[in-house]
Write an enzyme that holds these catalytic residues in place. Structure first.
Site, PDB file in Angstrom:
ATOM      1  N   LYS A 180       0.834  -1.196   0.000  1.00 41.48           N
ATOM      2  CA  LYS A 180       0.000   0.000   0.000  1.00 41.48           C
ATOM      3  C   LYS A 180       0.875   1.253   0.000  1.00 41.48           C
ATOM      4  O   LYS A 180       1.935   1.286   0.644  1.00 41.48           O
ATOM      5  CB  LYS A 180      -0.899  -0.043   1.238  1.00 41.48           C
ATOM      6  CG  LYS A 180      -1.979   1.008   1.331  1.00 41.48           C
ATOM      7  CD  LYS A 180      -2.825   0.729   2.572  1.00 41.48           C
ATOM      8  CE  LYS A 180      -3.901   1.752   2.820  1.00 41.48           C
ATOM      9  NZ  LYS A 180      -4.688   1.428   4.047  1.00 41.48           N
ATOM     10  N   SER A 223      -9.504   1.485   3.641  1.00 36.63           N
ATOM     11  CA  SER A 223      -8.711   2.320   2.757  1.00 36.63           C
ATOM     12  C   SER A 223      -7.727   1.548   1.881  1.00 36.63           C
ATOM     13  O   SER A 223      -7.135   2.098   0.960  1.00 36.63           O
ATOM     14  CB  SER A 223      -7.934   3.342   3.587  1.00 36.63           C
ATOM     15  OG  SER A 223      -6.998   2.702   4.454  1.00 36.63           O
ATOM     16  N   SER A 228      -9.866  -1.149   7.502  1.00 36.34           N
ATOM     17  CA  SER A 228      -9.225  -0.838   6.228  1.00 36.34           C
ATOM     18  C   SER A 228      -8.520  -2.012   5.567  1.00 36.34           C
ATOM     19  O   SER A 228      -8.104  -1.905   4.417  1.00 36.34           O
ATOM     20  CB  SER A 228      -8.238   0.324   6.398  1.00 36.34           C
ATOM     21  OG  SER A 228      -8.936   1.539   6.559  1.00 36.34           O
TER      22      SER A 228
END
Length: 544
Positions: A113, A194, A218
């Protein structure tokens, strides 16, 4: 940094990775290889056989990134490819040829990420142009662990900008750097956040596995909505150093994979103490080989608390959940109904919010102070000002009310924050998960992870609703795994298992047993519209 320039940067990096530099020995002719839906073990066996090497895997995944992420369905899940990925692959191939294997991740391409730092010329942006110069040349300790284990850092995944903490009106999966991530199961549906890009990319086999981060949901939400296994570890099992923060009380990184076994292999590498992260003090003594002793029979005789008051109102989800309970019973699990898991915890949401807002300001300021001189935003207040001065791109779809609220907080010595932190932990731990498990004599709590993915709407923001199992485990800092349990009109939904603090291996074992019985994961079809899900005659989006 505009979305278009970001895409061009990715394509440039893909081209650079695929072609040898001037004066460099040309690569052997590419070998035909299918990386779609291949597990870590599958890829390892392919390399052990000599049929392919890590170089071929990197080529194969980069080819899928071109065809699926930048063309065809255009998932927008990968922000950048690391330009040294091919070089690292050659080194791992040379080591393999010399008989020097580092473990099951040797030569395996991994996506991380884009709030996790990795050494090299690619910035760590959290999806914001404010950090377009954030090239730190640091490996986060979890990235260093991956490299030491022989993994190839293939690239960075898109995410909800600032890990979805900027605004209450946000659209999950959108960032000004990478655009809007699409759900590969229905391209107009949301990938949740997220860790949106990590979820979509792993589901689409753009890497063997991906790393996400979670503060509250997330990892587990995008994993559930993208047909994946997502594991949020006990907070303190995995280092958070050099990861753009929200909350030192709740933040953690974890694996997002197409199988529990792959997630377990990855967690075995990620877990460990880090002197720079005090929360990880116990990690070395708690970590184990999480891929060991996984068995379909693990749940026989195990008492499981079923959170029947956390199933939501979606009839399809309830039907799939009922079928999952049937599978657990067939495995020999003892199911115990918990019909009231909420009473007495009404204050939790506000207490958590106070903690997150206070820690966001303190932790973000501390992180920004370590960034390179080219990053001009050195505080949260600077980020707020940057967004205002670049409103056409950064504030194009939603505001920054959460940033502004966080900026108004008094600090970590504020008595209100200290009280909220103690109260939130008490509500989630002693009066939450611990009490429910003791009162009902159960080892795990389960429920539907989330509902099916909603239609993405940049104008109105997320249409997020129940069910969700993330909050108790997130605030408590306890382990939580989601495993595919079925689909609702072609949209994946997951089953959550929550365990006690440091019971990470037990939670993984439970998830594995269910996964083996359910066999619920299916590969994405890249349907062009959600209404095509119910119409098998609708052609698939091109991936060629």
């Amino acid at each position: 940094m505009q979305k278009t320039s970001s895409r061009l940067a990715v394509l440039t990096l893909l081209t650079a990775c695929a072609a040898p530099a001037v004066g460099q020995t040309p690569e052997p002719a590419p070998r035909a290889i299918s990386v779609e839906e291949q597990s870590i073990s599958d890829l390892g066996r392919m390399m052990d056989s000599g049929r392919v090497g890590s170089v071929d895997l990197v080529r194969g995944y980069m080819d899928r990134i071109r065809k699926i992420d930048r063309q065809g369905p255009s998932l927008n899940s990968v922000i950048a490819v690391m330009p040294d990925a091919m070089k690292e692959a050659r080194l791992r191939d040379a080591e393999r040829k010399a008989g020097k294997l580092r473990g099951p991740l040797h030569g395996i391409p991994v996506l991380i990420k884009d709030n996790i730092e990795a050494a090299g010329p690619v910035p760590t942006t959290a999806g914001s142009a404010a950090l377009s110069a954030n090239i730190t040349n640091r490996d986060a300790p979890l990235v260093a662990r991956l490299r030491a284990a022989g993994a190839i850092i293939l690239g960075k995944t898109n995410l909800s900008q600032w890990a979805n903490i900027r605004s209450t009106g946000s659209t999950s999966g959108w960032s000004s750097v990478g655009g809007l991530v699409k759900n590969p199961y229905a391209l107009d549906r949301n990938a949740c956040g997220s860790s949106s890009g990590s979820g979509a990319a792993a589901a689409a086999s753009l890497a063997a596995i991906a790393i996400g981060t979670e503060t509250d949901g997330s990892i587990t939400c995008p994993a559930s909505m993208n047909g994946l296994v997502g594991f949020k570890p006990t907070v303190g099992l995995v280092s958070r150093t050099h990861i753009i923060p929200i909350s030192h009380s709740q933040d953690t990184a974890g694996p997002m994979a197409r199988s529990v076994m792959d997630a377990a292999i990855m967690l075995t590498v990620l877990a460990g103490s880090d002197v720079a992260d005090p929360a990880t003090q116990q990690a070395d003594s708690r970590r184990t080989d999480y891929a060991k002793d996984l068995s379909r029979d693990y749940l026989r005789g195990v008492r499981i608390g079923v959170l029947t008051d956390r199933t939501g109102n979606n009839a399809g989800v309830r039907t799939v959940f009922a079928a999952a309970l049937g599978r657990l019973s067939a495995l020999g699990a003892v199911l115990v109904e918990i019909a009231d898991s909420r009473t007495g915890r009404e204050e939790l949401r506000e207490a958590e919010r106070k903690v997150l807002m206070t820690e966001l300001k303190a932790d973000m300021n501390a992180y920004l102070a370590t960034t390179p001189a080219g990053v001009f935003s050195r505080t949260l207040a600077d980020l707020i000002a940057f967004n205002k001065s670049h409103a056409a791109t950064e504030l194009a779809w939603f505001d920054q009310d959460q940033f502004e609220l966080a900026e108004s907080q008094k600090g970590l010595d504020d008595p209100e924050y200290i009280e909220a932190l103690a109260r939130s932990r008490q509500l989630a731990r002693e009066e939450g998960i611990d009490r429910l498990m003791k009162q009902h004599d159960v080892m795990f709590l389960i429920g539907p992870s989330n509902g099916p993915a909603w239609v993405s709407d940049l104008v109105n923001g997320d249409n997020f609703g129940p069910p969700s199992q993330s909050q108790l485990a997130a605030v408590a800092g306890y382990p939580h795994i989601t495993v595919p349990m079925g689909n609702v009109s072609g949209l994946p939904v997951g089953l959550s298992f929550i365990g006690k603090q440091w019971a990470d291996h037990d939670v993984i074992k439970a998830g594995y047993a269910f996964e083996q019985a359910a066999g619920a994961r299916v590969a994405p079809a890249y349907r062009p519209h959600a209404d095509a899900i119910a119409d098998p005659a609708q052609p698939l989006a091109s991936v060629e």
